[in-house]
Design an enzyme around this catalytic site. Sequence first.
Site, PDB file in Angstrom:
ATOM      1  N   ASP A   1      41.431  21.813  14.471  1.00 52.96           N
ATOM      2  CA  ASP A   1      42.102  20.987  15.476  1.00 52.96           C
ATOM      3  C   ASP A   1      41.423  21.161  16.834  1.00 52.96           C
ATOM      4  O   ASP A   1      40.772  22.179  17.085  1.00 52.96           O
ATOM      5  CB  ASP A   1      43.576  21.407  15.622  1.00 52.96           C
ATOM      6  CG  ASP A   1      44.371  21.168  14.354  1.00 52.96           C
ATOM      7  OD1 ASP A   1      43.938  20.350  13.525  1.00 52.96           O
ATOM      8  OD2 ASP A   1      45.424  21.817  14.205  1.00 52.96           O
TER       9      ASP A   1
HETATM   10  N1  URA Z   1      45.591  25.007  10.594  1.00 51.98           N
HETATM   11  C1  URA Z   1      45.959  24.360  11.709  1.00 51.98           C
HETATM   12  O1  URA Z   1      47.137  24.153  11.955  1.00 51.98           O
HETATM   13  N2  URA Z   1      44.987  23.949  12.544  1.00 51.98           N
HETATM   14  C2  URA Z   1      43.674  24.171  12.331  1.00 51.98           C
HETATM   15  O2  URA Z   1      42.841  23.793  13.141  1.00 51.98           O
HETATM   16  C3  URA Z   1      43.320  24.866  11.166  1.00 51.98           C
HETATM   17  C4  URA Z   1      44.306  25.273  10.305  1.00 51.98           C
END
Ligand code: URA
Length: 243
Positions: A105
């Site tokens: 993310d």
């Molecule tokens: N889980 C999440 O919530 N975000 C990420 O970027 C990776 C795993």
Amino acid sequence: MPRMRLDKLLAHLNCGSRKEVQAMIRAGRVQVDGATERDPAAKVESDTAQVVLDGQTQQYQAQRYYMLNKPAGVITASRDARHSTVLDLFPEEIRRGLFAVGRLDKDTEGLLIVTDDGALSHALMSPSRHVEKVYEATVEGELLPDAEIRFEKGLTLKDGTVCLPARLERLTGDGAQRVRVILREGKYHQVKRMVAAVGGVVVQLRRVQLGGLRLDPALAEGAFRALTDQELTMLQKPASESI
Ligand code: URA
């Protein structure tokens, strides 16, 4: 046999930016097949030439593998008109052909593999391979007392998504509530949604391991470096039996 400019080859080998390697070549620090070469534009056989920089042989690899310590605030995409991307962190001369393996993310930090090896990417991301991913998070809110057991059994998220068995560990430390989460899959916002399902809110998230490969603690946020051969092997290692 591919012939390539010496400065381009050294930049591909991650010895420095094109400008930096040109200075190294002009300074007489580079030997090609045993002879010092001071011309950055000299053409070399990229597959077979023995290229030595400061006494160290530089191995040409057809495929490139980098470990990036992704900072928060950049998106995992190759190009974006509005946002900075992880590939913007790579100099122009080595960026071509590279892509990120999987996705973190925008606000997630930590270990991201950037490569031009589609087969490796596919193998690491294939849901059937169950490659282990380890995250560390700062969490707010009150986690359920049996949160660890719920993770182990395999959580069902609010929208009905069923998660594979995973591991949650509470880390002791400096006041903030820190946890380690170990997954063998990569669903959308998975860590955040799993932590939410046991009463917490993830306020900071960092991936520290993928397969057998750990994020180099010496790698600054936003920095990248080539993987060593040994690290590449660790990345391809099957998941441990820890979950
Ligand atoms: N889980 C999440 O919530 N975000 C990420 O970027 C990776 C795993």
